[in-house]
Structure formats: structure tokens, C-alpha cells
Write a protein that holds these residues in place. Structure first.
Motif, PDB file in Angstrom:
ATOM      1  N   UNK A  44      52.027  58.127  38.868  1.00  0.00           N
ATOM      2  CA  UNK A  44      53.366  58.266  38.282  1.00  0.00           C
ATOM      3  C   UNK A  44      53.777  56.929  37.686  1.00  0.00           C
ATOM      4  N   UNK A  77      54.562  49.778  47.052  1.00  0.00           N
ATOM      5  CA  UNK A  77      54.044  50.901  47.833  1.00  0.00           C
ATOM      6  C   UNK A  77      53.236  51.866  46.966  1.00  0.00           C
ATOM      7  N   UNK A  78      52.882  51.427  45.734  1.00  0.00           N
ATOM      8  CA  UNK A  78      52.246  52.378  44.823  1.00  0.00           C
ATOM      9  C   UNK A  78      50.790  52.655  45.165  1.00  0.00           C
ATOM     10  N   UNK A  79      50.118  51.708  45.813  1.00  0.00           N
ATOM     11  CA  UNK A  79      48.711  51.919  46.145  1.00  0.00           C
ATOM     12  C   UNK A  79      48.580  52.217  47.631  1.00  0.00           C
ATOM     13  N   UNK A  82      49.756  48.334  51.018  1.00  0.00           N
ATOM     14  CA  UNK A  82      50.914  47.698  50.401  1.00  0.00           C
ATOM     15  C   UNK A  82      50.514  46.343  49.868  1.00  0.00           C
ATOM     16  N   UNK A 124      54.901  53.669  39.767  1.00  0.00           N
ATOM     17  CA  UNK A 124      55.521  54.058  41.023  1.00  0.00           C
ATOM     18  C   UNK A 124      54.480  54.537  42.019  1.00  0.00           C
ATOM     19  N   UNK A 125      53.424  55.157  41.511  1.00  0.00           N
ATOM     20  CA  UNK A 125      52.373  55.680  42.368  1.00  0.00           C
ATOM     21  C   UNK A 125      51.076  55.575  41.599  1.00  0.00           C
TER      22      UNK A 125
ATOM     23  N   UNK B  42      59.448  61.142  47.372  1.00  0.00           N
ATOM     24  CA  UNK B  42      59.103  61.043  45.951  1.00  0.00           C
ATOM     25  C   UNK B  42      57.740  60.412  45.729  1.00  0.00           C
ATOM     26  N   UNK B  43      57.353  59.476  46.578  1.00  0.00           N
ATOM     27  CA  UNK B  43      56.106  58.745  46.383  1.00  0.00           C
ATOM     28  C   UNK B  43      55.175  59.078  47.532  1.00  0.00           C
ATOM     29  N   UNK B  44      54.040  59.737  47.234  1.00  0.00           N
ATOM     30  CA  UNK B  44      53.190  60.168  48.335  1.00  0.00           C
ATOM     31  C   UNK B  44      52.326  59.044  48.893  1.00  0.00           C
ATOM     32  N   UNK B  45      52.181  57.924  48.165  1.00  0.00           N
ATOM     33  CA  UNK B  45      51.383  56.822  48.700  1.00  0.00           C
ATOM     34  C   UNK B  45      52.161  56.044  49.750  1.00  0.00           C
ATOM     35  N   UNK B  60      64.765  53.599  43.983  1.00  0.00           N
ATOM     36  CA  UNK B  60      63.605  54.197  44.632  1.00  0.00           C
ATOM     37  C   UNK B  60      63.242  53.312  45.816  1.00  0.00           C
ATOM     38  N   UNK B  61      63.255  53.892  47.025  1.00  0.00           N
ATOM     39  CA  UNK B  61      62.915  53.113  48.215  1.00  0.00           C
ATOM     40  C   UNK B  61      61.648  53.672  48.820  1.00  0.00           C
ATOM     41  N   UNK B  62      60.746  52.779  49.251  1.00  0.00           N
ATOM     42  CA  UNK B  62      59.510  53.226  49.869  1.00  0.00           C
ATOM     43  C   UNK B  62      59.233  52.399  51.110  1.00  0.00           C
ATOM     44  N   UNK B  64      56.245  51.299  53.877  1.00  0.00           N
ATOM     45  CA  UNK B  64      54.826  51.322  54.189  1.00  0.00           C
ATOM     46  C   UNK B  64      54.653  50.669  55.549  1.00  0.00           C
ATOM     47  N   UNK B  66      52.307  48.921  58.621  1.00  0.00           N
ATOM     48  CA  UNK B  66      51.080  48.203  58.943  1.00  0.00           C
ATOM     49  C   UNK B  66      51.120  47.860  60.412  1.00  0.00           C
ATOM     50  N   UNK B  83      62.883  44.343  51.097  1.00  0.00           N
ATOM     51  CA  UNK B  83      62.786  43.631  49.831  1.00  0.00           C
ATOM     52  C   UNK B  83      63.430  44.473  48.739  1.00  0.00           C
ATOM     53  N   UNK B  85      64.288  44.762  44.628  1.00  0.00           N
ATOM     54  CA  UNK B  85      63.935  44.160  43.339  1.00  0.00           C
ATOM     55  C   UNK B  85      64.584  44.904  42.199  1.00  0.00           C
ATOM     56  N   UNK B 137      57.432  47.801  56.019  1.00  0.00           N
ATOM     57  CA  UNK B 137      57.859  47.104  54.807  1.00  0.00           C
ATOM     58  C   UNK B 137      58.702  48.074  54.001  1.00  0.00           C
ATOM     59  N   UNK B 139      60.564  48.572  50.620  1.00  0.00           N
ATOM     60  CA  UNK B 139      60.743  48.023  49.274  1.00  0.00           C
ATOM     61  C   UNK B 139      61.680  48.928  48.499  1.00  0.00           C
ATOM     62  N   UNK B 141      63.395  49.565  44.774  1.00  0.00           N
ATOM     63  CA  UNK B 141      63.344  49.200  43.362  1.00  0.00           C
ATOM     64  C   UNK B 141      64.501  49.858  42.639  1.00  0.00           C
TER      65      UNK B 141
END
Lengths: 244, 306
Positions: A44, A77-79, A82, A124-125, B42-45, B60-62, B64, B66, B83, B85, B137, B139, B141
């Protein structure tokens, strides 16, 4: 690793010449002069165009054409893992340059001298084919901004794994070690603006993979044109210039 | 004089004409916020993600995750890093290469609010005390900047954390953490249950959502000599300059109050009015978030992504 099953299906169930599902939307960023969201499968990308406007750094102004700037960045977070990349990330700079030059070839810059056009692309992804998705998104964003162009620029990637040319690689296929060819064409003029390939490939196979990528691009061009037309129709209805 | 010309030449009197009739150029009454929408996953990764729109402002907030070794002072706590941005796509005022002041300010505010509201209990992020814990984390955007950036960023953060699912993992005696697929982790439908199953010397924690504390919701108000505007758009923010941002949580408690100077000083009456507007808004937004979560959980196909 087997990228194509004995029945001829790829890892995600596609046939070798099948592209991932496309989805495009125009006008997603209200503040921008032109913007587009482009999805190729799980990849995306959002692109925004600002301009033509006054050149920020006066010394860079060109007296006979518009200055085109492009910036590419990926969300952290796209890949799969992170990664917080800084602005001076090598890959991002290379991609920014490639996207800028590909699109600059399409824009009629001599019509807008002493001005600047900014193209921003945000991933985004990411699931393979980010380069192609970015160029497609930027193309649609430029069209949405009403910037005069010779033709749309449409891009698609193709590769060669398990002795078969494959269209539109995803991340796993991309990391499979085979060649990865990205092409950016002007569909109506049938000319190539961008051609990039990594890894070894014999010249006759190269032609096969290139033809495959170009056909994929033309299919994407059809879809892009349709989406842009629908958007224009919607705007025309809203304005009242077109009656239902 | 033509309306457009009047707006360009005398922007403040143009606005005041509207404000005196208790309405704004986009038709909203002074105390109403713009239409808000929340969309999860929204973001599957990302392990947890959300897109929030308040009017045209889009964030858009994601999240992740670790694995990390917890610090010695807090062996049973994970950590969250926030974070924020503003990439150049969000606004013509953001220049590539030159970081925007607003981005750092909001990043700091967001981080402070999330910590002080105690939305996430850091012990929830513990996997094995002293050996392994989750580092989250977050993030955020900004994809479109049209005013009320903190409000939108905070809502996006809360939504992403609400959507976040800690994956099922198994921890060995030495503290090594291994991901567990849904077929072997036992019962995937044990949402919220924190029972650990002992299998072959490894303890397994199932896939689960975080138990969140009372969620904070922010409302920015612009202060004018005679009027108070809730949820300004970018034009109103630049024009009116003085703002007050109030963050309240679901229990009706004040989490933060922010008035960074500005041309117009605030009286206690104004402060009280802002607080009541913020309280009303918090209830509104809480409802929207609740509906978004319910919609998301009802569609099981979205949950099977492991």
C-alpha cells in the motif's frame, strides 16, 4: 525453495502471469493539490503532489522549466521487521531519484518555468513491488493535481524463478534470489521511461520477462485510466456540469 | 466586495462575522467537532494499527512488538516507545529536510499523555519476569494535517493499542522466546484469559489483547476574545492562534491541560467551558471507538491473521 507448485500455482495461489489485486483511490489527502492511494496486493502506497508553486531555494530555480522534487519514505511498521529509517537512508534516496526521473520524463515541465512540483510518496505497507506501486501512485496523484503530462507513467515488476517468468512478485518471491525487473512505461506512446533489473539473466530470457512486465503495465494502465475517469465523472456530477 | 476577496484581505473580520452568529464557515456550531471515524487493522504488517480521521485530518498509527530483556529495576515490565512524524505529504507547510516544530511538540505531548494516563499497564507486556518482555513501538504518521493534530494522534494511538494483539509465545527456562502458531498454542479463543499452559518445560502465554486502562481523549479549543471554538481546522488554528488542549479519560478525570501562552489569556469561565466541552467530546469519541472495536471483532476473518 519451490516458488511454483507442480500444478503451476505460486506461493499465494496465483498463476505465473497473474497480477495481484489492484485498488486505487484518488484525492485521499485533502491538503494536497493531488493525491492517490495505490494498492498492489498487500503493498500500500500513498502519494501526494504539491505544485506547481514557487521554488523554495531560489538558486535552484530553472528559467525554462519546472523543477521536480521527489521524496520517498517508508513507515516504520511497513515491513515485517520494524525499521526506523532516517532521511539519508541510501535505498530511500536511490528510490527518490528513480521515481523523480521517471515522472519528470512524463511531465511537460517546459509549460511551467520557474516553478516547483513536489511529489511525496509514503509506503504504508510493503510486500514487494514498492517501486512500481510508488510510480503508479505518483502518476495518479499528478493526474489528480492537473499537472500536464505527456502520458501516464505505469509501472510493473516481473521476475524469473523456477524457470518461469513471473509477473508482479511479492516480497517472498522477490527475496528468492532470481532477477527482478521493474519497468515504467508510457502506455499510449508505448515507450519505456524506467527499466531497472538486478541479478543475472540471459538476453533471450530478458526479452521474455520484459514483455511480460510491459503487458502487466498496460493492464494496470487500463485500471488507472478507469479510476481516474470515474473520479472525474464524480467531480463533474458534483459540480453540475454533467447531468445524471 | 466579493466574498473571496474579503476573506483573503481581512481573514479575521471574515471569521468574526460567522462567529458572531454562533456558526463557522463550514456550518458547524462553535462547540461541535468534525465528523470522526476510526478504522482498525489498516496495516497488516503491524501487530496493531488504526487509521483515524477527524474531518480531513488523517492519522495512521501502527504498533510493532519486539522481545527485549527487561531492565533490572523493573524486571516485570515491558516498555512502549512513541514516535510521531509528519511526513511532507500531510501539508504544504512541511518541507522535506526541515523537521516541523509541530511534529516534535505533538510527539512529546503524545508521549506524556500516554504515560500519565496509564493506558497501558506495563506489567501486561511482561512475558517472563526478569527474562523477557515486550517492547512496543508505536509509530504515528500524519497523512493529512488539517488542525487538531494532537486529538487525532491520541485517538489513533488509543485505537491501535486497543487493536493490538500480543502473539502467542512460549518461553524456555533460559528465557528464550519462541513464537507459537495458533494450532499448537492450545485454545486461540481464550481472549483475555491469562492462563499459562506448561508444555515440555516451556510456559506458553496465549494470543491476547491488552487489558487497557481508562482511555484518554483530547479536545483542542481555540480561544477568541469573545468565543470558544472546539476542534479547529488548520485555517482556524493559524488565524486564531491561542489554543487550549484538554485531555480527559473515560472516567471523567482530567489527564492533561495545555495552554501554551497565546495572545488571548483564559479566564476561569473559559477554562470551565473548555472542560465541559472536552467531557462531552470524550463521551462521543469513546462511543465511536467502542463501535469500531465491536465491528472489528465481529468480523472473524480479520482475526485469523497469525
Amino acid at each position: 525453495m519451490e516458488f511454483i507448485s507442480p500444478e503451476g500455482l505460486r506461493l499465494d495461489g496465483r498463476r505465473p502471469h497473474e497480477m495481484r489485486q489492484l485498488h486505487a483511490e484518488v484525492g485521499v489527502v485533502a491538503k494536497a493539490d493531488g493525491s492517490a492511494l495505490f494498492e498492489m496486493g498487500n503493498t500500500k502506497v500513498i502519494a501526494a503532489v504539491y505544485g506547481p508553486h514557487e521554488v523554495q531555494i531560489h538558486s535552484q530555480q530553472l528559467h525554462d522549466q519546472a523543477l521536480v522534487r521527489c521524496e520517498y519514505s517508508m513507515a516504520a511498521f511497513s515491513t515485517g521487521e520494524r525499521r526506523r529509517r532516517g532521511k539519508s537512508d541510501r535505498r530511500a534516496m536511490e528510490l527518490s531519484l528513480v521515481i523523480r526521473q521517471t515522472l519528470e520524463a512524463a511531465i511537460l515541465t517546459h509549460l511551467m518555468p520557474r516553478s516547483q512540483i513536489d511529489i511525496f510518496v509514503q509506503v504504508l505497507q510493503a510486500d514487494g513491488g514498492t517501486r512500481a506501486a510508488c510510480i503508479n501512485a505518483a502518476s495518479m496523484a499528478l493526474a489528480d493535481a492537473g499537472i500536464p503530462m505527456r502520458d501516464l507513467v505505469v509501472s510493473c515488476a516481473a521476475g524469473y524463478l523456477n524457470s518461469t517468468p513471473l509477473l508482479d512478485l511479492n516480497y517472498i518471491e522477490d527475496s528468492g534470489g532470481g532477477p527482478d525487473l521493474t519497468v515504467g512505461i508510457f502506455p499510449k506512446l508505448d515507450k519505456v521511461s524506467l527499466l531497472q533489473m538486478d541479478s543475472k539473466l540471459s538476453t533471450d530470457l530478458f526479452e521474455k520477462v520484459l514483455t511480460l512486465a510491459m503487458e502487466g503495465s498496460k493492464a494496470i494502465a487500463e485500471y488507472m485510466r478507469q479510476m481516474l475517469l470515474e473520479n472525474t465523472q464524480k467531480l463533474a456530477f458534483a459540480r453540475g456540469t454533467l447531468k445524471r | 466586495m466579493e466574498v473571496e476577496a474579503f476573506k483573503r484581505l481581512y481573514p479575521l473580520p471574515f471569521y468574526e462575522r460567522y462567529l458572531d452568529s454562533s456558526v463557522r464557515p463550514d456550518g458547524r456550531p462553535l462547540g461541535r467537532a468534525r465528523p470522526t471515524s476510526v478504522s482498525l487493522g489498516a496495516v497488516s504488517t503491524a501487530d496493531g494499527s488504526a487509521i483515524v480521521k477527524i474531518g480531513n485530518t488523517t492519522m495512521l498509527a501502527g504498533v510493532k512488538l519486539e522481545v527485549m530483556v527487561p531492565s533490572q529495576e523493573t524486571p516485570d515490565q515491558g516498555s512502549i516507545t512513541v514516535d510521531f512524524q509528519m511526513p511532507p505529504i500531510c501539508s504544504p507547510l512541511v518541507r522535506p529536510g526541515r523537521p516541523v516544530e509541530a511534529a516534535s511538540v505533538i510527539s512529546e505531548q503524545l508521549s506524556n499523555v500516554l504515560t500519565s494516563s496509564e493506558l497501558v499497564n506495563l506489567s501486561e507486556l511482561c512475558i517472563a519476569p526478569g527474562k523477557a518482555a515486550w517492547m512496543a513501538y508505536l509509530d504515528v504518521y500524519c497523512l493529512d494535517a488539517d488542525g487538531s493534530l494532537l486529538d487525532t494522534a491520541l485517538l489513533a494511538s488509543v485505537a491501535a493499542l486497543a487493536h493490538l494483539q500480543l502473539p502467542a509465545v512460549s518461553v524456555s527456562e533460559e528465557g528464550r522466546v519462541y513464537p507459537v502458531s495458533s494450532t499448537t498454542s492450545g485454545d486461540v479463543s481464550m481472549e483475555g484469559a491469562e492462563t499459562s499452559i506448561k508444555v515440555k518445560g516451556n510456559s506458553i502465554s496465549p494470543r491476547r489483547r491488552l487489558k487497557l486502562g481508562a482511555a484518554p481523549f483530547a479536545l483542542t479549543c481555540m480561544v477568541h476574545k469573545k468565543h470558544l471554538l472546539a476542534d479547529p481546522c488548520a485555517e482556524e488554528e493559524t488565524l486564531l492562534q491561542s489554543s487550549i488542549t484538554i485531555t480527559m479519560n473515560q472516567m471523567g478525570r482530567l489527564v492533561s491541560f495545555y495552554k501554551p501562552g497565546g495572545a488571548v489569556p483564559a479566564t476561569t469561565a473559559i477554562v470551565k467551558e473548555c472542560i465541559s466541552l472536552a467531557r462531552r467530546r470524550a463521551r462521543e469519541v469513546q462511543q465511536i471507538l467502542k463501535e469500531a472495536l465491536e465491528d472489528h471483532i465481529e468480523s472473524p476473518s480479520l482475526m485469523q491473521t497469525d
